[in-house]
Write an enzyme that holds these catalytic residues in place. Sequence first.
Site, PDB file in Angstrom:
ATOM      1  CG  HIS A 152      27.822  11.506 -34.337  1.00 29.66           C
ATOM      2  ND1 HIS A 152      28.860  11.668 -33.653  1.00 29.66           N
ATOM      3  CD2 HIS A 152      27.072  12.312 -34.811  1.00 29.66           C
ATOM      4  CE1 HIS A 152      29.422  12.981 -34.893  1.00 29.66           C
ATOM      5  NE2 HIS A 152      28.354  13.926 -35.170  1.00 29.66           N
ATOM      6  CD  GLU A 153      24.343  12.111 -37.648  1.00 32.78           C
ATOM      7  OE1 GLU A 153      24.142  13.477 -37.935  1.00 32.78           O
ATOM      8  OE2 GLU A 153      25.728  12.397 -38.290  1.00 32.78           O
ATOM      9  CG  HIS A 163      24.578  16.843 -34.791  1.00 34.00           C
ATOM     10  ND1 HIS A 163      25.443  17.514 -34.231  1.00 34.00           N
ATOM     11  CD2 HIS A 163      25.166  15.331 -35.725  1.00 34.00           C
ATOM     12  CE1 HIS A 163      26.431  17.714 -34.687  1.00 34.00           C
ATOM     13  NE2 HIS A 163      27.068  16.384 -35.463  1.00 34.00           N
ATOM     14  CG  HIS A 211      23.272  21.608 -30.014  1.00 39.60           C
ATOM     15  ND1 HIS A 211      24.072  21.221 -30.054  1.00 39.60           N
ATOM     16  CD2 HIS A 211      22.480  22.656 -28.635  1.00 39.60           C
ATOM     17  CE1 HIS A 211      24.913  22.334 -30.251  1.00 39.60           C
ATOM     18  NE2 HIS A 211      23.794  23.078 -29.379  1.00 39.60           N
ATOM     19  CD  GLU A 240      30.575  16.615 -34.935  1.00 42.70           C
ATOM     20  OE1 GLU A 240      30.469  16.458 -34.518  1.00 42.70           O
ATOM     21  OE2 GLU A 240      30.008  17.321 -35.881  1.00 42.70           O
ATOM     22  CE1 TYR A 259      33.672  14.684 -36.808  1.00 39.10           C
ATOM     23  CE2 TYR A 259      35.660  15.694 -38.259  1.00 39.10           C
ATOM     24  CZ  TYR A 259      34.246  15.115 -38.381  1.00 39.10           C
ATOM     25  OH  TYR A 259      32.958  14.841 -39.074  1.00 39.10           O
TER      26      TYR A 259
END
Length: 290
Positions: free
Chosen positions: A79-80, A83, A86, A108, A222
């Site tokens: 998940h992180e 980011h 990105h 997200e 979310y």
Amino acid sequence: MKPYEVYDKDGSYLAVLYVDFFPRKGKRAGAWMTEYQGQRITKEGKNIRPHVSLVMNFSKPTEDKPALLRLGEVTTFLHEFGHSLHGIFANSRFESQSGTNVWWDFVELPSQFMENFAVEKDFLRTFAFHYETGEPMSDELIEKIIASQNFNVAMACLRQVSFGLLDMAYYTQQEDLKEDIIPFEKKAWEKAIIGEQIDGTCMTTQFSHIMSGGYAAGYYSYKWAEVLDADAFSLFKKNGIFDQATAQSFRDNVLSKGSTEHPMVLYKRFRGQEPTIDALLERNGITKSN
């Protein structure tokens, strides 16, 4: 914290990635991605590349065992890392439109998209081996993990929807709220509640995300991101989860663009269509593909 220089496939410099994986005294809990330096292009044409950090609180290694990550920790990392990608692939003129500086209901997508890899056999075959025997994770175990993730998934979906409804009920108020918050809360999310509500409970008083966490009027993002990430990953499932052409399109049309164009324009350019809920329902085991 350990820094890594990140280079593109052609050898060009992309970013610096700082990783901080383990807990220590004074470090706050949780996991997050931060930019120490955002990407931008100067008026002289120089592309200032980002410095991105990836912070975790993983299970620490011991004297006789390596850091053995739980599934939840692997998912959190992915998940992180989404980011982080990105930020790393950002390629916009202005820092204010670069990387994760996108619409709230789009930020997200890269992070939740990456979570899909956590239970993909081809991905697990690249690293998920028993630390003593070297045996790969069995197909049977992978299927059990997938099944366990979908336990009570419809209930979890409605729970998330109820939080979004409550959030919007507060932040669409036109006048000061003078009534008791408990009946207000029950009325706000009644369309998504299927079980009996316990007397004396109140979500509002512990809903820190919308009261002090920056998600005011944006908590729905979310669930919306789940629709986006499932729909986006379905294209990878169709073409192969490591298909380079699909990955390059995702990078070029989503990860590198920041907020330089409307999110739906970027998404449709990658996906070829607007997102549908079909892939999310299939991933959750609610429907099956033909």
